[in-house]
Design a protein around this motif. Structure first.
Motif, PDB file in Angstrom:
ATOM      1  N   PHE A   1       8.090  -2.654   9.634  1.00 35.86           N
ATOM      2  CA  PHE A   1       8.220  -2.180  11.012  1.00 35.86           C
ATOM      3  C   PHE A   1       8.551  -3.394  11.853  1.00 35.86           C
ATOM      4  N   ASP A   2       9.701  -3.418  12.471  1.00 37.03           N
ATOM      5  CA  ASP A   2      10.059  -4.558  13.309  1.00 37.03           C
ATOM      6  C   ASP A   2       9.398  -4.370  14.660  1.00 37.03           C
ATOM      7  N   TYR A   3       8.112  -4.616  14.702  1.00 37.73           N
ATOM      8  CA  TYR A   3       7.307  -4.242  15.866  1.00 37.73           C
ATOM      9  C   TYR A   3       7.273  -5.350  16.901  1.00 37.73           C
ATOM     10  N   VAL A   4       7.185  -6.591  16.413  1.00 35.66           N
ATOM     11  CA  VAL A   4       7.036  -7.721  17.330  1.00 35.66           C
ATOM     12  C   VAL A   4       8.406  -8.255  17.717  1.00 35.66           C
ATOM     13  N   SER A   5       8.635  -8.405  19.008  1.00 35.72           N
ATOM     14  CA  SER A   5       9.865  -9.048  19.452  1.00 35.72           C
ATOM     15  C   SER A   5       9.495 -10.216  20.348  1.00 35.72           C
ATOM     16  N   ILE A   6      10.452 -11.086  20.630  1.00 40.81           N
ATOM     17  CA  ILE A   6      10.147 -12.247  21.474  1.00 40.81           C
ATOM     18  C   ILE A   6       9.793 -11.755  22.875  1.00 40.81           C
ATOM     19  N   GLY A   7       8.630 -12.120  23.359  1.00 40.33           N
ATOM     20  CA  GLY A   7       8.187 -11.689  24.680  1.00 40.33           C
ATOM     21  C   GLY A   7       7.187 -10.553  24.660  1.00 40.33           C
ATOM     22  N   GLY A   8       7.089  -9.830  23.564  1.00 43.18           N
ATOM     23  CA  GLY A   8       6.143  -8.712  23.547  1.00 43.18           C
ATOM     24  C   GLY A   8       6.273  -7.891  22.294  1.00 43.18           C
ATOM     25  N   VAL A   9       6.166  -6.577  22.473  1.00 46.96           N
ATOM     26  CA  VAL A   9       6.334  -5.673  21.339  1.00 46.96           C
ATOM     27  C   VAL A   9       7.396  -4.633  21.685  1.00 46.96           C
ATOM     28  N   ASN A  10       7.839  -3.877  20.667  1.00 47.95           N
ATOM     29  CA  ASN A  10       8.963  -2.976  20.852  1.00 47.95           C
ATOM     30  C   ASN A  10       8.572  -1.547  21.192  1.00 47.95           C
ATOM     31  N   LYS A  11       7.321  -1.183  20.980  1.00 44.17           N
ATOM     32  CA  LYS A  11       6.953   0.216  21.199  1.00 44.17           C
ATOM     33  C   LYS A  11       5.580   0.282  21.850  1.00 44.17           C
ATOM     34  N   ASP A  12       5.435   1.162  22.821  1.00 43.99           N
ATOM     35  CA  ASP A  12       4.163   1.273  23.524  1.00 43.99           C
ATOM     36  C   ASP A  12       3.262   2.294  22.823  1.00 43.99           C
ATOM     37  N   MET A  13       2.019   2.279  23.272  1.00 44.44           N
ATOM     38  CA  MET A  13       1.052   3.204  22.696  1.00 44.44           C
ATOM     39  C   MET A  13       0.584   4.162  23.782  1.00 44.44           C
ATOM     40  N   ASN A  14       0.356   5.451  23.427  1.00 50.22           N
ATOM     41  CA  ASN A  14      -0.187   6.382  24.411  1.00 50.22           C
ATOM     42  C   ASN A  14      -1.539   6.914  23.936  1.00 50.22           C
ATOM     43  N   SER A  15      -2.158   7.741  24.774  1.00 53.07           N
ATOM     44  CA  SER A  15      -3.527   8.169  24.460  1.00 53.07           C
ATOM     45  C   SER A  15      -3.556   9.078  23.240  1.00 53.07           C
ATOM     46  N   GLU A  16      -2.450   9.834  23.045  1.00 51.56           N
ATOM     47  CA  GLU A  16      -2.382  10.731  21.883  1.00 51.56           C
ATOM     48  C   GLU A  16      -2.448   9.921  20.588  1.00 51.56           C
ATOM     49  N   LEU A  17      -1.639   8.847  20.565  1.00 51.19           N
ATOM     50  CA  LEU A  17      -1.589   7.967  19.398  1.00 51.19           C
ATOM     51  C   LEU A  17      -2.936   7.301  19.173  1.00 51.19           C
ATOM     52  N   GLU A  18      -3.590   6.940  20.290  1.00 50.42           N
ATOM     53  CA  GLU A  18      -4.890   6.289  20.191  1.00 50.42           C
ATOM     54  C   GLU A  18      -5.889   7.217  19.489  1.00 50.42           C
ATOM     55  N   GLY A  19      -5.817   8.510  19.840  1.00 49.54           N
ATOM     56  CA  GLY A  19      -6.693   9.496  19.193  1.00 49.54           C
ATOM     57  C   GLY A  19      -6.434   9.556  17.699  1.00 49.54           C
ATOM     58  N   VAL A  20      -5.134   9.559  17.332  1.00 50.01           N
ATOM     59  CA  VAL A  20      -4.774   9.611  15.904  1.00 50.01           C
ATOM     60  C   VAL A  20      -5.357   8.420  15.163  1.00 50.01           C
ATOM     61  N   ILE A  21      -5.200   7.213  15.783  1.00 48.43           N
ATOM     62  CA  ILE A  21      -5.671   5.998  15.108  1.00 48.43           C
ATOM     63  C   ILE A  21      -7.183   6.047  14.927  1.00 48.43           C
ATOM     64  N   ARG A  22      -7.899   6.421  15.997  1.00 47.73           N
ATOM     65  CA  ARG A  22      -9.365   6.477  15.912  1.00 47.73           C
ATOM     66  C   ARG A  22      -9.813   7.452  14.826  1.00 47.73           C
ATOM     67  N   ASN A  23      -9.158   8.609  14.809  1.00 48.51           N
ATOM     68  CA  ASN A  23      -9.503   9.648  13.846  1.00 48.51           C
ATOM     69  C   ASN A  23      -9.322   9.161  12.414  1.00 48.51           C
ATOM     70  N   LYS A  24      -8.130   8.622  12.147  1.00 46.62           N
ATOM     71  CA  LYS A  24      -7.809   8.213  10.764  1.00 46.62           C
ATOM     72  C   LYS A  24      -8.654   7.030  10.329  1.00 46.62           C
ATOM     73  N   LEU A  25      -8.888   6.081  11.255  1.00 43.43           N
ATOM     74  CA  LEU A  25      -9.679   4.911  10.873  1.00 43.43           C
ATOM     75  C   LEU A  25     -11.139   5.287  10.643  1.00 43.43           C
ATOM     76  N   GLY A  26     -11.635   6.272  11.416  1.00 42.80           N
ATOM     77  CA  GLY A  26     -12.992   6.764  11.170  1.00 42.80           C
ATOM     78  C   GLY A  26     -13.120   7.322   9.774  1.00 42.80           C
ATOM     79  N   LEU A  27     -12.095   8.091   9.375  1.00 41.09           N
ATOM     80  CA  LEU A  27     -12.064   8.665   8.026  1.00 41.09           C
ATOM     81  C   LEU A  27     -12.000   7.558   6.980  1.00 41.09           C
ATOM     82  N   LEU A  28     -11.162   6.555   7.276  1.00 42.93           N
ATOM     83  CA  LEU A  28     -10.986   5.451   6.324  1.00 42.93           C
ATOM     84  C   LEU A  28     -12.290   4.671   6.157  1.00 42.93           C
ATOM     85  N   HIS A  29     -13.057   4.546   7.250  1.00 51.70           N
ATOM     86  CA  HIS A  29     -14.315   3.802   7.175  1.00 51.70           C
ATOM     87  C   HIS A  29     -15.254   4.422   6.137  1.00 51.70           C
TER      88      HIS A  29
END
Lengths: 361, 172
Positions: free
Chosen positions: A150-178
């Motif tokens: 994933f070419d995520y990091v670019s000079i000066g910042g990152v290429n894609k932002d995060m929203n609250s929906e995505l945040e929910g997905v990450i929390r959910n999946k990482l909780g399961l992974l834990h």
């Protein structure tokens, strides 16, 4: 007169993920001499970074040095270039970079654990860990758009932002992974047949770790408390209260345990970063060209990744030098293999988690 | 007659030989993910084997580096016919980002004939599964006729076990 047997492994072998060649000198079952050849995948990335690609493109080229720790390489390069150009990175971008780096560490460690399990002859555990690994791969795909590279990091910042929906997905999946990782840790800790293959096998003492300048999880498993995330504040680790993990044993078991505890630590770091995610821009404006020299180091899943950059106000850089973690751990691997049983070789090699594409580039 | 009979079994259990000819590991771990429970390539009968003499599908990743050329050609010649070659990833197909670097070639099709190309950096596991399914279709149509690598010093015949394989990849 003693008679020795010469056994080559590689460059293509079922227990090796990548082309590396070992040639063993064995006396009965015990290994007395090892030679390693790591240069099968040398492509010449360093030269191409200074002649073929402009400095804005190089960040995406160095990601192709290694597929497993792609984000580490592009982060390290980008931080170095930002130091040369004097760019202030927005805080939100730093946090997003940290999350992407830790996700990468989780999937790399899970791959290593599954590979060690497979080489110990426990294929069901390999399948199980690979299944759990898909959770973090899904998170990466949702967050960055691609599973790996994933070419995520670019000079000066990152290429894609995060929203609250995505945040929910990450929390959910990482909780399961834990939960899943806790179950796997139980297996690695208490399974009797795995302990036969892991405990007191391939031991590296603290002195050996110092003498062969080992880094990363391998050194931390031998009791050397060295972690770049502690030493340098390249990403906001100290704000999130990072604690490094150290164990004393130095055998395959402790290396696995260090990786498992680091998984918990990474999951905690990501969750804390999501809690305190700052608002604002995700990328700063980039103007001008780099000038000067910079040294940058980043903690990769396998140890310390080091970049030296030299530029003199042109579109093309003068020098890009990459020192990758596995390059430093090859002498230690040879030390650990000497005197061990030949049957343990695949498990010992896998426990070092070698990444030859990094080493040879 | 017996060839027709064997064809059926060959299609049901194609074994896979994977070789990394200088890739960045990205495609390799995607292939591993393919064999794992979520994508489960093994439902097609595919099994990852390290032995070229037992394999039907040759899955190559990476542009060919100078040192891996001879190994690539040797692995290819050791595989029994019928065999299919699958090039996995952009750099395997064309050289990709490594095209023009001093130690890398422009894809594997300079050395061995390729049947299926899978693009992408790195290809999604679903793409790899598509490629393997396509390769199985091609495997069905192939016969026992000997296939040769493109760059080869001497000719090999069915009875020739004495070929000097160190020179197989040809001069630079």
């Amino acid at each position: 007169m003693k008679k020795t047997i010469h056994i080559p492994i590689g460059s293509q072998h079922i227990s090796l993920l990548e082309p590396v060649r070992f040639s063993f000198e064995c006396e009965n079952e015990t290994i007395i001499k090892v030679e390693a050849d790591v240069g099968y995948v040398h492509r010449g990335v360093e030269l191409a970074c200074t002649t073929k690609f402009k400095f804005k493109q190089v960040g995406y080229v160095v990601a192709r040095v290694c597929g497993l720790c792609a984000i580490v390489h592009s982060t390290c390069y980008t931080l170095g270039i930002e130091e040369l150009m004097g760019i202030e990175v927005p805080k939100r971008a730093s946090y997003l970079r940290l999350i992407a780096n830790e996700l990468d560490r989780i999937h790399s460690h899970l791959l290593c654990l599954s590979h060690t399990a497979e080489n110990a002859g426990y294929e069901a555990l390999f399948m199980r860990i690979m299944k759990d690994r898909e959770l973090v791969m899904e998170v990466q795909e949702a967050m960055t758009g691609n599973r790996i590279q994933f070419d995520y990091v670019s000079i000066g910042g990152v290429n894609k932002d995060m929203n609250s929906e995505l945040e929910g997905v990450i929390r959910n999946k990482l909780g399961l992974l834990h939960q899943k990782v806790a179950e796997i840790k139980e297996l690695f800790d208490n399974n009797w047949s795995l302990s036969l293959k892991y405990k007191n096998v391939g031991v590296i003492t603290k002195e050996m770790a110092y003498r062969s300048s080992l880094l990363g999880p391998i050194a931390r498993a031998s009791g050397v408390n060295f972690d770049v995330r502690n030493d340098s504040d390249y990403l906001p680790y100290s704000e999130l209260g990072f604690k490094s993990i150290t164990m004393e044993g130095g055998d395959i078991h402790s290396r696995n345990m260090v990786r498992l505890f680091e998984l918990f630590e990474s999951i905690r770091l990501i969750e804390t970063a999501l809690d305190g995610m700052p608002e604002g821009e995700i990328a700063a404006k980039v103007r001008g060209t780099p000038e000067g020299e910079s040294y940058m180091r980043v903690e990769a899943p396998r140890g310390e990744c080091f970049y030296y950059l030299k530029a003199s106000k042109g579109q093309y850089l003068d020098r890009v030098r990459i020192k990758t973690p596995t390059f430093g751990s090859v002498p230690g691997m040879i030390e650990a293999l000497k005197g061990s049983n030949y049957a343990d070789v695949p498990a010992i090699i896998a426990s070092f988690d070698p990444c030859l594409s990094c080493t040879a580039r | 007659m017996i060839q027709e009979f064997l064809k059926k079994f060959r299609k049901k259990s194609p074994w896979l030989l994977h070789y990394n000819a200088g890739s960045c590991n990205g495609c390799d771990i995607e292939i591993l993910a393919c064999l794992a429970p979520k994508y489960d390539l093994e439902r097609l009968g595919v099994r990852n084997t390290g032995n070229p003499k037992q394999s039907d599908i040759f899955l190559v990743t990476g542009p060919v580096t100078m040192r891996s050329r001879e190994r690539l050609v040797e692995l290819y010649t050791q595989m029994p016919e019928p065999k299919v070659v699958v090039a996995c990833g952009s750099c395997t197909c064309t050289g990709g980002v490594f095209r023009g670097m001093y130690n890398a070639e422009d894809g594997i099709d300079r050395y061995i004939p390729v049947d299926v190309y899978i693009g992408g950096c790195a290809p999604h596991p679903e793409q790899i599964i598509d490629g393997i399914v396509k390769a199985l279709e091609i495997l069905e149509t192939k016969t026992k006729e000997i296939e040769q690598p493109k760059k080869l010093m001497g000719k090999i015949t069915e009875n020739d076990g004495q070929t000097d394989k160190t020179k197989m990849a040809g001069s630079l």
